[in-house]
Design a protein around this motif. Structure first.
Motif, PDB file in Angstrom:
ATOM      1  N   ASN A   1       0.708  -1.372   0.015  1.00 53.78           N
ATOM      2  CA  ASN A   1       0.031  -0.063   0.074  1.00 53.78           C
ATOM      3  C   ASN A   1       0.860   1.258   0.050  1.00 53.78           C
ATOM      4  OD1 ASN A   1       0.973  -0.442   2.668  1.00 53.78           O
ATOM      5  ND2 ASN A   1      -0.829   0.737   3.400  1.00 53.78           N
ATOM      6  N   CYS A   2       1.984   1.167  -0.244  1.00 55.99           N
ATOM      7  CA  CYS A   2       3.096   2.422  -0.197  1.00 55.99           C
ATOM      8  C   CYS A   2       3.514   2.758  -1.420  1.00 55.99           C
ATOM      9  CB  CYS A   2       4.084   1.905   0.823  1.00 55.99           C
ATOM     10  SG  CYS A   2       5.210   3.386   1.236  1.00 55.99           S
ATOM     11  N   ILE A   3       3.503   4.120  -1.827  1.00 59.05           N
ATOM     12  CA  ILE A   3       3.902   4.554  -2.950  1.00 59.05           C
ATOM     13  C   ILE A   3       4.853   5.724  -3.033  1.00 59.05           C
ATOM     14  CG2 ILE A   3       2.901   5.893  -5.010  1.00 59.05           C
ATOM     15  CD1 ILE A   3       0.272   4.396  -4.707  1.00 59.05           C
ATOM     16  N   GLY A   4       5.872   5.769  -3.757  1.00 60.69           N
ATOM     17  CA  GLY A   4       6.771   6.769  -3.669  1.00 60.69           C
ATOM     18  C   GLY A   4       6.708   7.545  -5.036  1.00 60.69           C
ATOM     19  N   MET A   5       6.654   8.799  -5.093  1.00 60.37           N
ATOM     20  CA  MET A   5       6.710   9.693  -6.366  1.00 60.37           C
ATOM     21  C   MET A   5       7.998  10.922  -6.093  1.00 60.37           C
ATOM     22  SD  MET A   5       2.805  10.268  -7.027  1.00 60.37           S
ATOM     23  CE  MET A   5       3.145  10.085  -8.708  1.00 60.37           C
ATOM     24  N   VAL A   6       8.479  11.288  -7.300  1.00 61.41           N
ATOM     25  CA  VAL A   6       9.502  12.100  -7.261  1.00 61.41           C
ATOM     26  C   VAL A   6       9.022  13.335  -8.036  1.00 61.41           C
ATOM     27  CG1 VAL A   6      11.271  10.758  -6.719  1.00 61.41           C
ATOM     28  CG2 VAL A   6      10.570  11.294  -9.241  1.00 61.41           C
TER      29      VAL A   6
ATOM     30  N   TYR B   1       4.018   7.989   0.395  1.00 58.59           N
ATOM     31  CA  TYR B   1       2.872   7.863   1.039  1.00 58.59           C
ATOM     32  C   TYR B   1       1.968   6.627   1.151  1.00 58.59           C
ATOM     33  CZ  TYR B   1       0.470   8.475  -3.764  1.00 58.59           C
ATOM     34  OH  TYR B   1       0.171   8.092  -5.179  1.00 58.59           O
ATOM     35  N   GLU B   2       1.100   6.365   2.008  1.00 57.29           N
ATOM     36  CA  GLU B   2       0.345   4.870   2.045  1.00 57.29           C
ATOM     37  C   GLU B   2      -0.841   5.169   1.736  1.00 57.29           C
ATOM     38  OE1 GLU B   2       2.654   2.836   5.774  1.00 57.29           O
ATOM     39  OE2 GLU B   2       1.027   4.109   6.106  1.00 57.29           O
ATOM     40  N   LEU B   3      -1.483   4.115   0.886  1.00 56.54           N
ATOM     41  CA  LEU B   3      -2.947   4.267   0.551  1.00 56.54           C
ATOM     42  C   LEU B   3      -3.879   3.500   1.771  1.00 56.54           C
ATOM     43  CD1 LEU B   3      -2.492   3.083  -3.407  1.00 56.54           C
ATOM     44  CD2 LEU B   3      -3.134   5.299  -2.474  1.00 56.54           C
ATOM     45  N   HIS B   4      -4.508   3.984   2.107  1.00 54.36           N
ATOM     46  CA  HIS B   4      -5.634   3.093   3.334  1.00 54.36           C
ATOM     47  C   HIS B   4      -6.935   3.368   2.438  1.00 54.36           C
ATOM     48  CE1 HIS B   4      -2.375   2.866   6.133  1.00 54.36           C
ATOM     49  NE2 HIS B   4      -1.896   3.872   6.178  1.00 54.36           N
ATOM     50  N   LYS B   5      -8.101   2.768   3.437  1.00 60.16           N
ATOM     51  CA  LYS B   5      -9.309   2.626   2.823  1.00 60.16           C
ATOM     52  C   LYS B   5     -10.077   3.904   2.403  1.00 60.16           C
ATOM     53  CE  LYS B   5     -13.466  -0.144   3.102  1.00 60.16           C
ATOM     54  NZ  LYS B   5     -13.936  -1.383   3.632  1.00 60.16           N
ATOM     55  N   THR B   6      -9.689   4.832   3.389  1.00 59.18           N
ATOM     56  CA  THR B   6     -10.523   5.925   3.452  1.00 59.18           C
ATOM     57  C   THR B   6      -9.481   7.384   3.369  1.00 59.18           C
ATOM     58  OG1 THR B   6     -10.601   6.189   5.748  1.00 59.18           O
ATOM     59  CG2 THR B   6     -12.667   5.035   4.650  1.00 59.18           C
TER      60      THR B   6
ATOM     61  N   GLY C   1      -5.141  15.684  -5.739  1.00 54.14           N
ATOM     62  CA  GLY C   1      -5.801  15.154  -7.006  1.00 54.14           C
ATOM     63  C   GLY C   1      -6.233  13.493  -6.697  1.00 54.14           C
ATOM     64  N   LYS C   2      -5.647  12.750  -5.843  1.00 50.87           N
ATOM     65  CA  LYS C   2      -5.946  11.471  -5.697  1.00 50.87           C
ATOM     66  C   LYS C   2      -7.007  11.314  -4.740  1.00 50.87           C
ATOM     67  CE  LYS C   2      -1.393  10.061  -6.810  1.00 50.87           C
ATOM     68  NZ  LYS C   2      -1.700   9.374  -8.205  1.00 50.87           N
ATOM     69  N   LEU C   3      -7.558  12.486  -3.986  1.00 45.13           N
ATOM     70  CA  LEU C   3      -8.638  12.273  -3.321  1.00 45.13           C
ATOM     71  C   LEU C   3     -10.208  12.371  -3.919  1.00 45.13           C
ATOM     72  CD1 LEU C   3      -7.854  14.892  -0.407  1.00 45.13           C
ATOM     73  CD2 LEU C   3      -7.693  12.216  -0.432  1.00 45.13           C
ATOM     74  N   SER C   4     -11.109  11.603  -3.543  1.00 45.23           N
ATOM     75  CA  SER C   4     -12.426  11.708  -4.049  1.00 45.23           C
ATOM     76  C   SER C   4     -13.549  11.585  -2.842  1.00 45.23           C
ATOM     77  CB  SER C   4     -12.619  10.554  -4.999  1.00 45.23           C
ATOM     78  OG  SER C   4     -12.994   9.335  -3.938  1.00 45.23           O
TER      79      SER C   4
ATOM     80  N   ARG D   1     -11.170   7.656  -0.814  1.00 40.88           N
ATOM     81  CA  ARG D   1     -10.294   8.259  -0.010  1.00 40.88           C
ATOM     82  C   ARG D   1     -10.662   9.774   0.301  1.00 40.88           C
ATOM     83  NH1 ARG D   1      -7.030   4.444  -2.976  1.00 40.88           N
ATOM     84  NH2 ARG D   1      -6.559   2.922  -1.717  1.00 40.88           N
ATOM     85  N   THR D   2     -10.996  10.103   1.200  1.00 40.85           N
ATOM     86  CA  THR D   2     -11.410  11.527   1.340  1.00 40.85           C
ATOM     87  C   THR D   2     -10.435  12.714   2.205  1.00 40.85           C
ATOM     88  OG1 THR D   2     -12.566  11.004   3.506  1.00 40.85           O
ATOM     89  CG2 THR D   2     -13.912  10.653   1.376  1.00 40.85           C
TER      90      THR D   2
END
Length: 171
Positions: A49-54, A67-72, A100-103, A107-108
């Motif tokens: 669930n972990c993502i790295g961006m540069v 950052y980590e992706l969690h359910k909400t 921009g990845k929020l909805s 994920r709020t």
């Protein structure tokens, strides 16, 4: 304080790859009193669930976020901009990418912890629309410091993203 377009550094934000690690580690060491080691990055990025961006400008990495992706929610673990390009909207562009990845359906919100002594990061995230929602006592293993738990919710994101100029130091 609004930033003029001539001082803004346009960057391309992409997935972190293995060959970025040297530049990411350099930025990390220049940005934090207690920097992550390469093993810390690898351990985090191996989680599903972990993502790295540069943030890339030309052929060099000038910022990164983990950052980590969690359910909400999204949870920002690490975020830094190279000292020589701070206050040129690199951090702002990275935050905009994350927001921009929020909805409203999934994920709020975005959460993060920031050291109580890192005033520059607190100010940057506050100007980016984050609010402190809790104090985490003795949060860090490497010092007796407290942390502020900060969050940005989907409902407040459009308001917080209206001004293009933010002060930024490593958070």
């Amino acid at each position: 304080m609004a930033m003029t377009m001539s001082t803004k550094l346009r960057v391309h934000i992409r997935w972190m790859i293995r060959r970025d690690m040297t530049e990411v580690l350099d930025i990390e060491r220049l940005s934090f009193e207690f920097p992550w080691l390469e093993e810390d990055f690898i351990r985090s990025l191996r989680q599903r669930n972990c993502i790295g961006m540069v943030a890339e400008q030309g052929d060099r990495v000038v910022g990164f976020m983990i950052y980590e992706l969690h359910k909400t929610r999204l949870h920002l673990l690490n975020f830094a901009v190279a000292p020589n390009v701070r206050r040129r909207a690199v951090g702002d562009q990275m935050i905009r990418k994350l927001v921009g990845k929020l909805s409203s359906q999934r994920r709020t919100k975005i959460t993060l912890e920031v050291r109580e002594t890192n005033l520059d990061a607190q100010l940057f995230f506050r100007q980016s629309g984050f609010v402190a929602v809790d104090v985490l006592r003795d949060y860090y293993d490497d010092s007796p410091e407290d942390a502020y738990l900060m969050q940005l919710t989907h409902e407040t994101k459009s308001h917080s993203m209206m001004d293009g100029g933010y002060r930024r130091l490593a958070g």
